[in-house]
Every structure is written in C-alpha cells, then in structure tokens.
Design an enzyme around this catalytic site. Sequence first.
Site, PDB file in Angstrom:
ATOM      1  N   THR A 136       0.446  -1.572   0.332  1.00 43.37           N
ATOM      2  CA  THR A 136       0.123  -0.207  -0.067  1.00 43.37           C
ATOM      3  C   THR A 136       0.816   1.106  -0.064  1.00 43.37           C
ATOM      4  O   THR A 136       1.850   1.161   0.667  1.00 43.37           O
ATOM      5  CB  THR A 136      -0.873   0.224   1.063  1.00 43.37           C
ATOM      6  OG1 THR A 136      -1.537   1.142   1.642  1.00 43.37           O
ATOM      7  CG2 THR A 136       0.217   0.006   3.045  1.00 43.37           C
ATOM      8  N   ASP A 137       0.021   1.957  -0.558  1.00 40.31           N
ATOM      9  CA  ASP A 137       0.844   3.602  -0.695  1.00 40.31           C
ATOM     10  C   ASP A 137       0.694   4.121   1.112  1.00 40.31           C
ATOM     11  O   ASP A 137       1.904   5.479   1.138  1.00 40.31           O
ATOM     12  CB  ASP A 137       0.518   4.754  -1.454  1.00 40.31           C
ATOM     13  CG  ASP A 137      -1.111   5.172  -0.631  1.00 40.31           C
ATOM     14  OD1 ASP A 137      -1.648   4.333  -0.046  1.00 40.31           O
ATOM     15  OD2 ASP A 137      -1.738   5.628  -1.733  1.00 40.31           O
ATOM     16  N   GLU A 138       0.438   3.376   1.957  1.00 36.07           N
ATOM     17  CA  GLU A 138       0.414   3.828   3.222  1.00 36.07           C
ATOM     18  C   GLU A 138       1.530   3.809   3.767  1.00 36.07           C
ATOM     19  O   GLU A 138       1.910   4.545   5.267  1.00 36.07           O
ATOM     20  CB  GLU A 138      -1.048   3.338   4.471  1.00 36.07           C
ATOM     21  CG  GLU A 138      -2.100   4.039   3.602  1.00 36.07           C
ATOM     22  CD  GLU A 138      -3.594   3.233   4.453  1.00 36.07           C
ATOM     23  OE1 GLU A 138      -3.121   3.320   5.245  1.00 36.07           O
ATOM     24  OE2 GLU A 138      -4.504   3.378   3.584  1.00 36.07           O
ATOM     25  N   TYR A 162      -1.719  -0.694  11.045  1.00 35.51           N
ATOM     26  CA  TYR A 162      -2.046  -1.365   9.657  1.00 35.51           C
ATOM     27  C   TYR A 162      -0.707  -1.292   8.801  1.00 35.51           C
ATOM     28  O   TYR A 162       0.140  -1.700   8.550  1.00 35.51           O
ATOM     29  CB  TYR A 162      -3.525  -0.677   8.915  1.00 35.51           C
ATOM     30  CG  TYR A 162      -3.407  -1.352   7.812  1.00 35.51           C
ATOM     31  CD1 TYR A 162      -3.215  -2.958   7.375  1.00 35.51           C
ATOM     32  CD2 TYR A 162      -3.273   0.086   6.457  1.00 35.51           C
ATOM     33  CE1 TYR A 162      -3.057  -2.592   5.688  1.00 35.51           C
ATOM     34  CE2 TYR A 162      -3.283  -0.515   4.957  1.00 35.51           C
ATOM     35  CZ  TYR A 162      -3.596  -1.476   4.302  1.00 35.51           C
ATOM     36  OH  TYR A 162      -3.255  -1.949   3.519  1.00 35.51           O
ATOM     37  N   LYS A 166       2.264  -3.789   6.820  1.00 35.46           N
ATOM     38  CA  LYS A 166       2.606  -3.561   6.128  1.00 35.46           C
ATOM     39  C   LYS A 166       3.897  -3.243   5.545  1.00 35.46           C
ATOM     40  O   LYS A 166       4.442  -3.856   4.436  1.00 35.46           O
ATOM     41  CB  LYS A 166       2.036  -2.943   5.022  1.00 35.46           C
ATOM     42  CG  LYS A 166       0.278  -2.903   5.082  1.00 35.46           C
ATOM     43  CD  LYS A 166       0.207  -4.678   4.367  1.00 35.46           C
ATOM     44  CE  LYS A 166       0.432  -4.591   2.825  1.00 35.46           C
ATOM     45  NZ  LYS A 166      -0.435  -5.826   2.596  1.00 35.46           N
TER      46      LYS A 166
HETATM   47  P1  NAD Z   1      -9.555  -7.539   2.328  1.00 37.21           P
HETATM   48  O1  NAD Z   1      -9.454  -7.535   3.746  1.00 37.21           O
HETATM   49  O2  NAD Z   1     -10.810  -7.235   1.559  1.00 37.21           O
HETATM   50  O3  NAD Z   1      -8.905  -8.787   1.326  1.00 37.21           O
HETATM   51  C1  NAD Z   1      -8.413  -9.928   2.825  1.00 37.21           C
HETATM   52  C2  NAD Z   1      -8.560 -10.907   2.293  1.00 37.21           C
HETATM   53  O4  NAD Z   1      -7.419 -11.751   3.203  1.00 37.21           O
HETATM   54  C3  NAD Z   1      -9.532 -11.930   2.815  1.00 37.21           C
HETATM   55  O5  NAD Z   1      -9.699 -12.557   2.197  1.00 37.21           O
HETATM   56  C4  NAD Z   1      -9.237 -12.524   4.030  1.00 37.21           C
HETATM   57  O6  NAD Z   1     -10.132 -13.982   4.456  1.00 37.21           O
HETATM   58  C5  NAD Z   1      -7.625 -13.273   3.362  1.00 37.21           C
HETATM   59  N1  NAD Z   1      -6.930 -13.078   4.952  1.00 37.21           N
HETATM   60  C6  NAD Z   1      -6.374 -13.031   6.110  1.00 37.21           C
HETATM   61  N2  NAD Z   1      -5.470 -13.306   7.038  1.00 37.21           N
HETATM   62  C7  NAD Z   1      -4.959 -14.513   6.057  1.00 37.21           C
HETATM   63  C8  NAD Z   1      -4.295 -15.053   6.471  1.00 37.21           C
HETATM   64  N3  NAD Z   1      -3.562 -15.420   7.330  1.00 37.21           N
HETATM   65  N4  NAD Z   1      -3.758 -16.152   5.946  1.00 37.21           N
HETATM   66  C9  NAD Z   1      -5.207 -16.121   4.423  1.00 37.21           C
HETATM   67  N5  NAD Z   1      -5.602 -15.470   4.181  1.00 37.21           N
HETATM   68  C10 NAD Z   1      -5.556 -14.586   5.333  1.00 37.21           C
HETATM   69  O7  NAD Z   1      -8.370  -6.698   2.216  1.00 37.21           O
HETATM   70  P2  NAD Z   1      -8.291  -5.844   0.582  1.00 37.21           P
HETATM   71  O8  NAD Z   1      -8.700  -4.508   0.641  1.00 37.21           O
HETATM   72  O9  NAD Z   1      -8.463  -6.849  -0.432  1.00 37.21           O
HETATM   73  O10 NAD Z   1      -5.896  -5.392   0.408  1.00 37.21           O
HETATM   74  C11 NAD Z   1      -5.897  -6.947  -0.237  1.00 37.21           C
HETATM   75  C12 NAD Z   1      -4.344  -6.597   0.114  1.00 37.21           C
HETATM   76  O11 NAD Z   1      -4.044  -5.335  -0.804  1.00 37.21           O
HETATM   77  C13 NAD Z   1      -3.901  -6.575   0.910  1.00 37.21           C
HETATM   78  O12 NAD Z   1      -2.279  -6.691   1.283  1.00 37.21           O
HETATM   79  C14 NAD Z   1      -4.051  -4.855   1.351  1.00 37.21           C
HETATM   80  O13 NAD Z   1      -2.905  -4.545   1.955  1.00 37.21           O
HETATM   81  C15 NAD Z   1      -3.003  -4.536  -0.183  1.00 37.21           C
HETATM   82  N6  NAD Z   1      -3.972  -3.141  -0.388  1.00 37.21           N
HETATM   83  C16 NAD Z   1      -5.551  -2.734  -0.063  1.00 37.21           C
HETATM   84  C17 NAD Z   1      -5.801  -1.135  -0.874  1.00 37.21           C
HETATM   85  C18 NAD Z   1      -7.122  -1.260  -0.812  1.00 37.21           C
HETATM   86  O14 NAD Z   1      -6.998  -0.058  -1.198  1.00 37.21           O
HETATM   87  N7  NAD Z   1      -7.971  -1.925  -0.735  1.00 37.21           N
HETATM   88  C19 NAD Z   1      -4.815  -1.068  -1.380  1.00 37.21           C
HETATM   89  C20 NAD Z   1      -3.517  -1.031  -1.063  1.00 37.21           C
HETATM   90  C21 NAD Z   1      -2.609  -2.041  -1.474  1.00 37.21           C
HETATM   91  P1  TYD Z   2     -11.065   3.736   4.420  1.00 42.58           P
HETATM   92  O1  TYD Z   2     -11.858   3.883   3.019  1.00 42.58           O
HETATM   93  O2  TYD Z   2     -10.718   3.530   5.816  1.00 42.58           O
HETATM   94  O3  TYD Z   2      -9.428   3.678   3.878  1.00 42.58           O
HETATM   95  P2  TYD Z   2      -7.806   3.817   3.496  1.00 42.58           P
HETATM   96  O4  TYD Z   2      -7.626   4.578   5.865  1.00 42.58           O
HETATM   97  O5  TYD Z   2      -7.375   2.730   4.338  1.00 42.58           O
HETATM   98  O6  TYD Z   2      -7.238   5.205   3.389  1.00 42.58           O
HETATM   99  O7  TYD Z   2     -10.814   5.336   4.249  1.00 42.58           O
HETATM  100  C1  TYD Z   2     -11.018   6.003   3.711  1.00 42.58           C
HETATM  101  C2  TYD Z   2     -10.822   7.680   3.772  1.00 42.58           C
HETATM  102  O8  TYD Z   2     -11.820   8.428   4.219  1.00 42.58           O
HETATM  103  C3  TYD Z   2      -9.604   8.008   5.132  1.00 42.58           C
HETATM  104  O9  TYD Z   2      -9.228   9.347   4.835  1.00 42.58           O
HETATM  105  C4  TYD Z   2     -10.547   8.072   6.224  1.00 42.58           C
HETATM  106  C5  TYD Z   2     -12.045   8.625   5.960  1.00 42.58           C
HETATM  107  N1  TYD Z   2     -13.404   7.794   6.113  1.00 42.58           N
HETATM  108  C6  TYD Z   2     -14.085   9.041   7.194  1.00 42.58           C
HETATM  109  O10 TYD Z   2     -14.385   9.517   6.499  1.00 42.58           O
HETATM  110  N2  TYD Z   2     -15.276   8.291   7.309  1.00 42.58           N
HETATM  111  C7  TYD Z   2     -16.016   7.087   7.257  1.00 42.58           C
HETATM  112  O11 TYD Z   2     -16.652   6.174   8.361  1.00 42.58           O
HETATM  113  C8  TYD Z   2     -14.162   5.574   7.083  1.00 42.58           C
HETATM  114  C9  TYD Z   2     -14.135   4.240   6.863  1.00 42.58           C
HETATM  115  C10 TYD Z   2     -13.292   5.943   6.428  1.00 42.58           C
END
Ligand code: NAD
Ligand code: TYD
Length: 355
Positions: A136-138, A162, A166
């Site tokens: 992630t960019d975070e 989180y 990561k």
């Molecule tokens: P998500 O929470 O929707 O899905 C995570 C999945 O991993 C779930 O299906 C869960 O059951 C599985 N999981 C959790 N712990 C596990 C374990 N110990 N063993 C096997 N499976 C396990 O997450 P997402 O949003 O789909 O994110 C996927 C990846 O992308 C993550 O690594 C996250 O850090 C990264 N990412 C997400 C975003 C975003 O905006 N959602 C952006 C950048 C990077």
């Molecule tokens: P989120 O979707 O939780 O992603 P991330 O924290 O990984 O960026 O949140 C996106 C942005 O929205 C973040 O700045 C937090 C804000 N946010 C709210 O303002 N209200 C909410 O209820 C949630 C879940 C997030």
Amino acid sequence: MMLMPLLLTGGAGFIGSNFVRDWFETGGGPLVNLDKLTYAGNPRNLEGLAPGAQHTFVHGDIADRDLVSELLERHQISAIVNFAAESHVDRSIHGPEDFIQTNIVGTFRLLECARAYWSGLPTGRKEAFRFLHVSTDEVYGSLGPSDPAFTELNRYEPNSPYSASKAASDHLVRAYHHTYGLPVLTTNCSNNYGPYHFPEKLIPLCIHNALAGKPLPIYGDGQQVRDWLYVRDHCSAIRRVLEGGRVGEVYNIGGWNEKPNLDVVRTLCAILDRESPRSDGRSYAEQITFVKDRPGHDRRYAIDARKIESELGWRPSETFETGLHKTVRWYLDHAEWVRQVTSGEYRTWVATQYA
Ligand code: NAD
Ligand code: TYD
C-alpha cells in the site's frame, strides 16, 4: 502466459477476488487460491468465474508452514501473489494483534516456504519463479498539501498499526531478495474502490448507509486527500508487474486522481441521486454527517506512477467518474451480496466504531 499454477493468497477478499476474475477473463492459467476466510473473506465473491476457469480454493492460513509448503510442492507453483492481509486502518487502531500476526508473521512464513521451495527448483524454473507482494501507499506516511507525490524512493514513515505492519512485511520481502536472492516484486498501490468492497471502507460504507437512510460519517473536516484507483486497474497493473517487472524492484500504482474525502462522498451522492433517487426527492448529500476524527489520521496520500507507466506501459483505463459510476451500479444490482455481508459480525463492528 504461465502454464504452471499461480498461488494467490487472500483471493476471497476485495482486491483478491477481483484479481481472480480478471485473471481468468484475460486467459490466465491454473490458480490456487489460499484464503483464511476472515470476516473480510467471502466465498460468494468467487461465484460465477469465467467458463473453464481452473480455480482451486483452499481454506487456510498463510502462516501455516505445513499447508503452504504442501501446496507449493503438490501444485508445482510458478509464482506467488500475496494479497492476504488484515487491511482496515480503523480495525488496526482498535486491535493491532491480528495485523501483526497476518501481515508480518504470515508474510514471513510465506517467504520462508517460498524460499525453501524455490531453492529446490531446477535452473529454468528457478529463474522464472516470482514472489509478488501486494502493498500500500500508506507505508510512506502522510504528505503536506504541496509535497510531491510518493515515488518508490520515498522514506517509509508508517503512522498506523496497519501501515506499520505492511511496512514490516515490505522490508521482509526486500530482505529475502537481498539476502537469499528470492525473485521478489513489490507493488505499493493507492486506495482501491469497486465491486466486492467490504462496506466498512469509505465508498461502500457510504453507498450502503445512503440507501439505508443512515448518516454518511465523515471523519474530522473531510479534507483528507486520497488517490483513488478502480480495482480492475490495480489488477491489470499487478499482471503487468508479474509479467514484466524487474526482479527486486518496487512499483508504485495509482490513478493520478487525488480527492478530498468530502468531494468523494458528494460525487457519490450525486450519482446515487441520479441512479436511485430518494423517495422524498431530496439529495443523499443531506445525510452527510461530520464525526470524530480517526486518531493519527494521515492527511494526504498521492502516488507518482511514472515508473510503472514508463517501464511497463501500464495506464489505468477508468477515470474516477466512470469507475465510481460502475461501482454504484454494481452495489445497486447486488443488494443481496450487501445484505449477506452486513449481517452478524459487521453489525458488531459498526456499533463499536460509530458509537
Ligand atoms: P480484504 O481485507 O478485503 O481481503 C483480505 C483477504 O485476506 C480476505 O479474503 C481474508 O480472508 C484474507 N486473509 C486474511 N488473513 C489471512 C491469512 N492469515 N491467511 C490467508 N488469508 C488471509 O483486503 P483488500 O482490500 O482486498 O486488500 C488486499 C491486499 O491489498 C492487502 O495486502 C492490502 O494491504 C493491499 N492493498 C489494499 C488497498 C485497498 O485500497 N483496499 C490498497 C493498496 C493495497
Ligand atoms: P478507508 O476507506 O478506511 O481507507 P484508508 O484508511 O485505507 O485510506 O478510508 C478512506 C478515507 O476516508 C480515510 O481518510 C478515512 C476516511 N473515512 C471517513 O471519513 N469516514 C469513514 O466512515 C471511513 C470508514 C473512512
């Protein structure tokens, strides 16, 4: 095109399940999907895959060495794509333990199994093997209003449990390349949105609450900025990095699409006003409610995606407007999916977080 199976982890979650669909729709070969099915993992996300999809689902933990080693050997895996993680910042603030366990210990065990398996491969297959870590960019921390966007050279300055977990996993991946020569790739992507997004994150939460007549909670002043990328564009970027990325390199992935949260939610309300108007004729924007800010809330993220664009020729295909419109339509057309995932554990979470 890889003929040997890919091992995907976390493929029942939001991005992982979109990746599985994308993989088969673009002619991908066999794929073994290892997922622990936490609250965020849902087997229904994988229903109706493209005809002929060679998909094997395995319920299990990336931290289970015996299971992972057995899967690598039995399926003669050619690449691992690691999506599995605990992914929600707010949950990491309430309870960081699972984040340490899966994101750090889990990635470490997966790397150990990969290293042992990869070491024993014959030369050609050893060179072709890849371990792609999805991050992630975070990890780069928070930007000021006029700072340049994150490049791959930015310092790591994670601010939440989180992002710290990561960041730790990214460092382990890097070290396994530097120390053992494991052929790794790392991607750092901005905020995704799209179908199958669990409604605890901003965009699906607001769609769900809007339609349910509930408040749309905006943390603090709503001026926090995120870069937003449609999930299928993230999937196509990962495929490009897997095919053509240089071993040991990091690729930032983003949509050149910075938006303050309040603008995102207002745009969402305007689309909902058109696609599913309120019965009283008023705008969903009236449901916007400012709530207490997230502790340690990062102010701004922005991605400089020039490296992946110039080296690998990748570009997003959706604009924020087209991607958000598709997303809203998907949620309107999949009310049953939303109903199913918003029962049980989800209700407990919402009661705790927005009390
Ligand atoms: P998500 O929470 O929707 O899905 C995570 C999945 O991993 C779930 O299906 C869960 O059951 C599985 N999981 C959790 N712990 C596990 C374990 N110990 N063993 C096997 N499976 C396990 O997450 P997402 O949003 O789909 O994110 C996927 C990846 O992308 C993550 O690594 C996250 O850090 C990264 N990412 C997400 C975003 C975003 O905006 N959602 C952006 C950048 C990077
Ligand atoms: P989120 O979707 O939780 O992603 P991330 O924290 O990984 O960026 O949140 C996106 C942005 O929205 C973040 O700045 C937090 C804000 N946010 C709210 O303002 N209200 C909410 O209820 C949630 C879940 C997030």
